[in-house]
Design an enzyme around this catalytic site. Structure first.
Site, short mmCIF file in Angstrom:
data_model
loop_
_atom_site.label_atom_id
_atom_site.label_comp_id
_atom_site.label_asym_id
_atom_site.label_seq_id
_atom_site.Cartn_x
_atom_site.Cartn_y
_atom_site.Cartn_z
N PHE A 97 30.13 24.14 8.03
CA PHE A 97 29.64 23.68 6.79
C PHE A 97 28.47 24.34 6.07
O PHE A 97 28.06 23.74 5.35
CB PHE A 97 29.14 22.19 6.83
CG PHE A 97 30.34 21.51 7.53
CD1 PHE A 97 31.61 21.16 6.83
CD2 PHE A 97 30.48 21.01 8.85
CE1 PHE A 97 32.80 20.35 7.32
CE2 PHE A 97 31.49 20.06 9.28
CZ PHE A 97 32.68 19.82 8.95
N LYS A 142 20.36 26.84 9.12
CA LYS A 142 21.45 26.49 8.28
C LYS A 142 21.31 25.72 7.28
O LYS A 142 20.78 24.74 7.35
CB LYS A 142 22.17 26.11 9.42
CG LYS A 142 23.83 25.94 8.90
CD LYS A 142 24.82 25.56 9.93
CE LYS A 142 24.83 24.31 10.57
NZ LYS A 142 26.07 23.99 11.55
N GLY A 187 28.27 29.36 9.25
CA GLY A 187 28.46 28.21 10.50
C GLY A 187 29.29 27.40 9.83
O GLY A 187 29.70 27.09 8.81
N ASP A 194 34.41 22.02 19.17
CA ASP A 194 34.63 23.39 18.60
C ASP A 194 34.14 24.79 19.24
O ASP A 194 33.54 25.51 18.71
CB ASP A 194 33.90 23.34 17.00
CG ASP A 194 34.44 24.17 16.04
OD1 ASP A 194 35.54 24.87 16.19
OD2 ASP A 194 33.90 24.66 15.08
#
Length: 439
Positions: free
Chosen positions: A134, A152, A132, A267
């Protein structure tokens, strides 16, 4: 007086001319007494002046050295001195301070690093779901029930880098951004944040586990040469593509109109749209998102337009050209990116492909040119064409909407509310699909 200062004074005295009594031998008559007194007084004054000058010079040098060292310490503070742990510790401290400042530490469960490490089997590569913004996403089974989740792990630099001095700060900002924004959001087509961990060893975010991959994975299943990649998912029927477009438009309408202040995702890409087992779509990855403020001095639009002045960020092929030119972020920037996603749904093609001719590298430019000359059919995804001529009226209506969304000037684009209304209208159009249904 300090020893080295005494040495300097002694050296200065040794450089002075000797007293008068030392300059005469027995062959000469001594000078008059008043001359002796004047010479001694002059020598004493010279010595005193020399000592005073040396003391002042020493004090100035000491102050300068202390200031220099103090500035050096301040400059080293963000990156700390030795090892990668200092950078991570600093990032974790900043993140924890941010969460406390915004009262977010109790909004979501704060997992420990040990809990999430165990839940991901030590961040096992076999549990990797993808990369994902970063960070890397892992499948986790959360205690105590073993409920699946996506964790994440943000990539903090191991040590400060001269090439990317603010990398740690940028990643920490992304972490805080997701916690701040997602803590306030509730929508069936947004990925939900379940918790977080701000630890010196890692910054971790815990989300819903969406088991069916990303929209990008489903659409871009071909390998070079036009064949299907091994293990590729089956083509998405047109009716399902249309429903997915409406679902993401619903999420954007909520972000832009349903929460205050409005949120710009910044995004919106097919890689950030996740697919449920029943093929429903959910928008995720809010690392670049921004809250919009009321109009300010840098706004040039109408009085009711919300704007945020910021350096352009996003994914190539999806980035709003108006935002790129003006540095003014508005909801219409998301609309542009969504228009590119809709073109992906229509064509099955990637948003950027350097294998195409130079003028056609970006999907938006290529498909817009085809629409303008009436050649849309040439770029429609072959599985969609295979569903029969009955779907083409719907495909053309969706392509026309995407054409409006990717207009170079933001003022020529519809807003998310208009986009959603149009997609719902198109969904009501009759489709003559084989077997009577397309899902």
């Amino acid at each position: 007086m300090r020893p080295h200062l005494l040495l300097l004074a002694a050296a200065a005295v040794s450089c002075l001319p000797p007293p008068a009594s030392c300059r005469y031998s027995g062959h000469h008559s001594p000078p008059p007494k008043h001359h002796d007194k004047n010479g001694a007084l002059t020598a004493a004054l010279v010595v005193a002046a020399s000592l005073l000058a040396l003391v002042l010079l020493y004090l100035c040098a000491s102050i300068a050295v202390r200031r220099f060292r103090s500035r050096g310490a301040v400059g080293r503070e963000p990156s700390a001195a030795a090892g990668g742990s200092s950078s991570s510790s600093s990032a974790a401290s900043r993140a924890a301070a941010f969460l406390r400042r915004h009262g977010l530490q109790h909004h979501r469960p704060a997992f420990t690093y040990e809990q999430l490490r165990a839940a991901t089997a030590g961040f096992d590569a076999g549990r990797k779901l993808g990369d994902g913004g970063f960070g890397t996403v892992f499948l986790a089974y959360l205690p105590p029930s073993g409920r699946p989740a996506a964790v994440k792990r943000l990539h903090l630099p191991p040590s400060p880098s001269p090439s990317f001095p603010s990398a740690s700060a940028t990643i920490t900002k992304s972490f805080c951004n997701e916690v701040l924004i997602l803590s306030a959001l509730r929508h069936p087509h947004l990925v939900r944040l379940h918790g977080f961990c701000a630890d010196p060893r890692a910054l971790l975010l815990v989300y819903d586990f969406v088991p069916n991959g990303t929209l990008s994975h489903h659409l871009h299943r071909r390998v070079r040469g036009g064949g299907l990649a091994a293990g590729a998912p089956p083509p998405i029927p047109w009716r399902t593509r249309l429903a997915m477009a409406a679902q993401i438009a619903s999420a954007l309408e909520y972000l832009h109109f349903g929460v205050k202040p409005a949120v710009v995702h910044r995004d919106v890409t097919s890689s950030n749209i996740f697919v449920e087992a029943d093929m429903r779509a959910r928008l995720g990855d809010f690392g670049l998102s921004r809250l919009l403020a009321p109009p300010d001095a840098c706004a040039t639009g109408g009085a009711r337009e919300l704007v945020c002045c910021t350096a352009p960020q996003g994914t190539p092929g999806y980035l709003d050209p108006d935002y790129h030119r003006s540095f003014q972020l508005t909801e219409k920037s998301d609309v542009y990116s969504f228009g590119v996603v809709v073109l992906e749904l229509v064509t099955g093609l990637r948003p950027v492909d350097v294998g195409r001719e130079r003028r056609d590298v970006t999907l938006a430019d290529w498909v817009v040119a085809k629409i303008q000359v009436g050649e849309l059919r040439e770029v429609v995804d072959p599985p969609v064409l295979g569903e029969g001529a009955g779907v083409m009226a719907s495909v053309e209506a969706v392509a026309e909407l995407a054409f409006r969304c990717v207009a170079p000037d933001k003022d020529d684009r519809p807003d998310a509310r208009e986009v959603l209304a149009e997609l719902r209208r198109i969904q009501t159009m009759p489709l003559e699909l084989p077997g009577g249904n397309g899902s």
